[in-house]
Design an enzyme around this catalytic site. Structure first.
Site, PDB file in Angstrom:
ATOM      1  N   ASP A 110       0.819  -1.309  -0.460  1.00 29.92           N
ATOM      2  CA  ASP A 110       0.173   0.108   0.030  1.00 29.92           C
ATOM      3  C   ASP A 110       1.023   1.126  -0.185  1.00 29.92           C
ATOM      4  O   ASP A 110       0.478   2.075   0.721  1.00 29.92           O
ATOM      5  CB  ASP A 110      -1.134  -0.290   1.118  1.00 29.92           C
ATOM      6  CG  ASP A 110      -1.693  -0.957   1.126  1.00 29.92           C
ATOM      7  OD1 ASP A 110      -2.266  -1.344   0.171  1.00 29.92           O
ATOM      8  OD2 ASP A 110      -2.752  -1.933   2.200  1.00 29.92           O
ATOM      9  N   LEU A 111       2.489   1.317  -0.473  1.00 24.56           N
ATOM     10  CA  LEU A 111       3.248   2.111  -0.558  1.00 24.56           C
ATOM     11  C   LEU A 111       3.118   3.220   0.384  1.00 24.56           C
ATOM     12  O   LEU A 111       4.133   1.982   1.448  1.00 24.56           O
ATOM     13  CB  LEU A 111       2.758   3.303  -1.572  1.00 24.56           C
ATOM     14  CG  LEU A 111       3.814   4.047  -2.426  1.00 24.56           C
ATOM     15  CD1 LEU A 111       4.115   3.553  -3.679  1.00 24.56           C
ATOM     16  CD2 LEU A 111       2.439   5.116  -3.204  1.00 24.56           C
ATOM     17  N   ASP A 112       2.776   3.767   0.985  1.00 21.85           N
ATOM     18  CA  ASP A 112       3.528   5.119   2.616  1.00 21.85           C
ATOM     19  C   ASP A 112       1.942   4.801   2.719  1.00 21.85           C
ATOM     20  O   ASP A 112       1.613   5.849   4.241  1.00 21.85           O
ATOM     21  CB  ASP A 112       3.606   5.921   2.072  1.00 21.85           C
ATOM     22  CG  ASP A 112       4.617   6.817   1.415  1.00 21.85           C
ATOM     23  OD1 ASP A 112       5.993   5.545   1.266  1.00 21.85           O
ATOM     24  OD2 ASP A 112       4.867   7.849   0.199  1.00 21.85           O
ATOM     25  N   GLU A 113       1.463   3.681   3.355  1.00 19.72           N
ATOM     26  CA  GLU A 113       0.635   3.863   4.281  1.00 19.72           C
ATOM     27  C   GLU A 113       0.147   2.386   5.258  1.00 19.72           C
ATOM     28  O   GLU A 113      -0.109   1.621   5.558  1.00 19.72           O
ATOM     29  CB  GLU A 113      -1.121   3.215   3.632  1.00 19.72           C
ATOM     30  CG  GLU A 113      -1.154   4.574   2.899  1.00 19.72           C
ATOM     31  CD  GLU A 113      -2.658   4.134   2.050  1.00 19.72           C
ATOM     32  OE1 GLU A 113      -3.574   3.290   2.610  1.00 19.72           O
ATOM     33  OE2 GLU A 113      -2.868   5.194   0.682  1.00 19.72           O
TER      34      GLU A 113
END
Length: 297
Positions: free
Chosen positions: A239-242
């Site tokens: 979720d990339l930067d999550e």
């Protein structure tokens, strides 16, 4: 029969559905093994416990040693802990806190976080063995060499991304790497790579209010007249930067600072937040619960 090692300390981190008797069971096991507790921290939470009859989740970190000063038999302790874990439905890790964590640091062209981690490692805080610095650019080679750390230049293009990730993961597996630190590595890892590194890859990124995405975030921040600059260290996920947040830090700024000065403040905050996250991971202080973390101080 297992043979005791040379370590005299152990750290057990666990989480499980909350229930009576967990602390008693853990401390009882350690007493039976001739151990004394050096520190113990617990946290009972209703994270995910909104369903009637769900007692929530219990988290515990305990550091211990043999009462007689003899080395611990960690393999035997792991076998006994596994049986206890089955009884309570625990997720757990039992580690030797004196063993340096084997780390690969990944970086692109911004070297402030890498420089900070290499210096901290050189003085033993946190307890790391940086086995390699990996970059998609050659810029970090001289810095890695100055600390006696192997440097791997793995270029990444749209056509070579798959091969580059395969080379990275081969290095991680071959060197028995415990943790990958994305110290301003400006490439997005694939879902497969994130899954392979789940729970053992920490990322750092700028985090400001309002949020600025894309290129030149500090110039965007200057245009909007931000009042503070922050950074977030988190576990890398698809979720990339999550991913689950480990640490956040900030510094107040004002209208007198230009874009380059804001970027300088940002470098300081990013380095601090990442260093704390890596240290807490190395000290077995972080329990992941879904998309959240419990970090024992």
């Amino acid at each position: 029969m297992s043979t005791p090692g040379t370590t005299t300390r152990g750290v057990l981190l666990l989480s499980c559905p909350d229930a009576p008797g967990i602390v008693h069971a853990v401390s009882g096991l350690l007493v039976e093994e001739g151990c004394t507790i050096l520190s113990s921290q617990q946290f009972g939470s209703l994270l995910g416990g909104s369903v009637p009859g769900d007692g929530g989740t219990f988290f515990m970190r305990v550091e211990f040693t043999r009462a007689d000063g003899a080395p611990l038999d960690l393999p035997a302790l792991r076998l006994r802990t596994a049986a206890l874990a089955d009884r309570f439905g625990m997720t757990w890790r039992l580690v030797d806190p004196t063993r340096p964590l084997r780390v690969v640091v990944m970086v692109s062209r911004l070297l402030h976080c890498l420089n900070d981690l290499l210096f901290r490692s050189s003085v033993g805080e946190p307890n790391l063995d940086v086995v390699a610095v990996v970059s998609n650019h050659p810029d970090a080679g001289r810095l890695a060499d100055s600390h006696g750390v192997a440097f791997r230049h793995i270029p990444v293009t749209a056509d070579t991304k798959g091969r580059a990730e395969a080379e990275l993961l081969d290095l991680v597996d071959r060197e028995r790497v415990d943790l990958v630190v994305l110290a301003r590595y400006m490439q997005i890892l694939s879902d497969d790579a994130c899954k392979h590194l789940e729970g053992r890859a920490i990322n750092i990124h700028h985090s400001m209010l309002p949020s600025f995405k894309g290129a030149r975030p500090y110039h965007q921040a200057h245009v909007r007249g931000v009042k503070f600059i922050g950074a977030t260290a988190h576990y890398a996920t698809a979720d990339l930067d999550e991913g689950p947040i480990i640490e956040q830090d900030l510094v107040r700024v004002d209208h007198s600072l230009g874009p380059e000065q804001l970027a300088a403040r940002g470098r300081e905050v990013e380095s601090r937040a990442l260093a704390r996250a890596v240290r807490w991971h190395a000290e077995n202080r972080i329990a992941v619960h879904g998309n959240r973390t419990v970090v024992f101080p």
